[in-house]
Design a protein around this motif. Structure first.
Motif, PDB file in Angstrom:
ATOM      1  N   SER A   2      45.072  43.855  34.062  1.00  9.42           N
ATOM      2  CA  SER A   2      43.409  43.999  34.204  1.00  9.42           C
ATOM      3  C   SER A   2      43.199  44.785  35.463  1.00  9.42           C
ATOM      4  CB  SER A   2      42.692  42.785  34.982  1.00  9.42           C
ATOM      5  OG  SER A   2      41.678  43.307  35.629  1.00  9.42           O
ATOM      6  N   PRO A   6      40.152  42.828  42.902  1.00 11.96           N
ATOM      7  CA  PRO A   6      39.781  41.621  42.749  1.00 11.96           C
ATOM      8  C   PRO A   6      39.135  40.958  43.720  1.00 11.96           C
ATOM      9  CG  PRO A   6      42.289  42.927  43.431  1.00 11.96           C
ATOM     10  CD  PRO A   6      41.398  43.494  42.999  1.00 11.96           C
ATOM     11  N   GLU A  62      42.475  30.317  40.771  1.00 10.71           N
ATOM     12  CA  GLU A  62      42.625  31.731  40.196  1.00 10.71           C
ATOM     13  C   GLU A  62      42.672  32.982  40.675  1.00 10.71           C
ATOM     14  OE1 GLU A  62      39.582  33.695  36.933  1.00 10.71           O
ATOM     15  OE2 GLU A  62      40.133  31.779  36.541  1.00 10.71           O
ATOM     16  N   GLU A  66      45.767  35.080  42.057  1.00  8.82           N
ATOM     17  CA  GLU A  66      45.859  36.637  41.574  1.00  8.82           C
ATOM     18  C   GLU A  66      46.568  37.462  43.114  1.00  8.82           C
ATOM     19  OE1 GLU A  66      42.305  39.652  40.116  1.00  8.82           O
ATOM     20  OE2 GLU A  66      42.683  37.670  38.926  1.00  8.82           O
ATOM     21  N   LYS A  69      50.212  37.197  43.324  1.00  6.40           N
ATOM     22  CA  LYS A  69      51.637  37.345  42.842  1.00  6.40           C
ATOM     23  C   LYS A  69      52.043  38.111  43.288  1.00  6.40           C
ATOM     24  CE  LYS A  69      48.204  37.644  38.534  1.00  6.40           C
ATOM     25  NZ  LYS A  69      47.691  38.113  37.240  1.00  6.40           N
TER      26      LYS A  69
END
Length: 192
Positions: A2, A6, A62, A66, A69
């Motif tokens: 994506s 963020p 979530e 992200e 990661k």
């Protein structure tokens, strides 16, 4: 992969546009802001993170995943989590406030540091992540901090820099409203 910004930088940018910037030079130069003016927005970023964690824990996790990661967020942010656990030990849950958890933040209000627009976004975004972690890990204390925030006395504070004053009172009157607004920010971010 994506290309979406963020969440923490999305919120940071949204709050940072409200800061009182000035040109570094008289006519030309980058826009800058004094740290004391950034403090209330950075604290607001923390409150947004806490609010979203209370409103939607899975969304908060979530976002944290992200941001960390490829590792799990608890591994990536283990030093920060350890620091948060130490900070909360000496604070009674019912009496918790942002300043009681982060006393050095209030002490730095009179710091003469000058930040660029990007540095303001980063500073606020980092507090959003901190608020997300805090709300996921310690929801009772996050709730207490938000209750203290929305019920604080409304007043104007002198920032100690160039005559700047800020209304530090929240624009929200309940924790539920704060959670609802954080959820709306999250939904706005998802729709981008």
């Amino acid at each position: 992969m994506s290309s979406r910004t963020p969440f923490q930088w999305y919120v940071g940018a949204g709050l940072a546009v409200r800061l009182p910037y000035r040109k570094k030079g008289l006519i030309f130069g980058s826009k800058v802001c004094e740290w004391p003016a950034v403090v209330p927005m950075a604290a607001a970023g923390f409150f947004v993170g806490c609010s979203l964690s209370l409103a939607d824990k899975s969304a908060a996790e979530e976002i944290l995943m992200e941001a960390s990661k490829p590792q799990h967020w608890r591994t990536t942010f283990s030093d920060i989590i350890q620091d948060l656990e130490i900070r909360k030990q000496g604070v009674d849950v019912a009496m918790a406030t942002f300043d009681s958890i982060f006393p050095e933040f209030a002490l730095n209000k009179h710091n003469r540091e000058i930040l660029t627009e990007d540095e303001c976004v980063i500073s606020i975004g980092q507090r959003v992540l901190l608020g997300l972690m805090f709300g996921v890990l310690f929801p009772e204390m996050a709730l207490s901090i938000l209750e203290a925030w929305v019920s604080q006395e409304q007043k104007w504070n002198d920032l100690g820099v160039g005559g700047l004053r800020v209304d530090a009172s929240p624009l929200l009157v309940t924790v539920e409203e704060s959670c609802r607004q954080a959820q709306l920010m999250y939904e706005g971010w998802l729709s981008e």
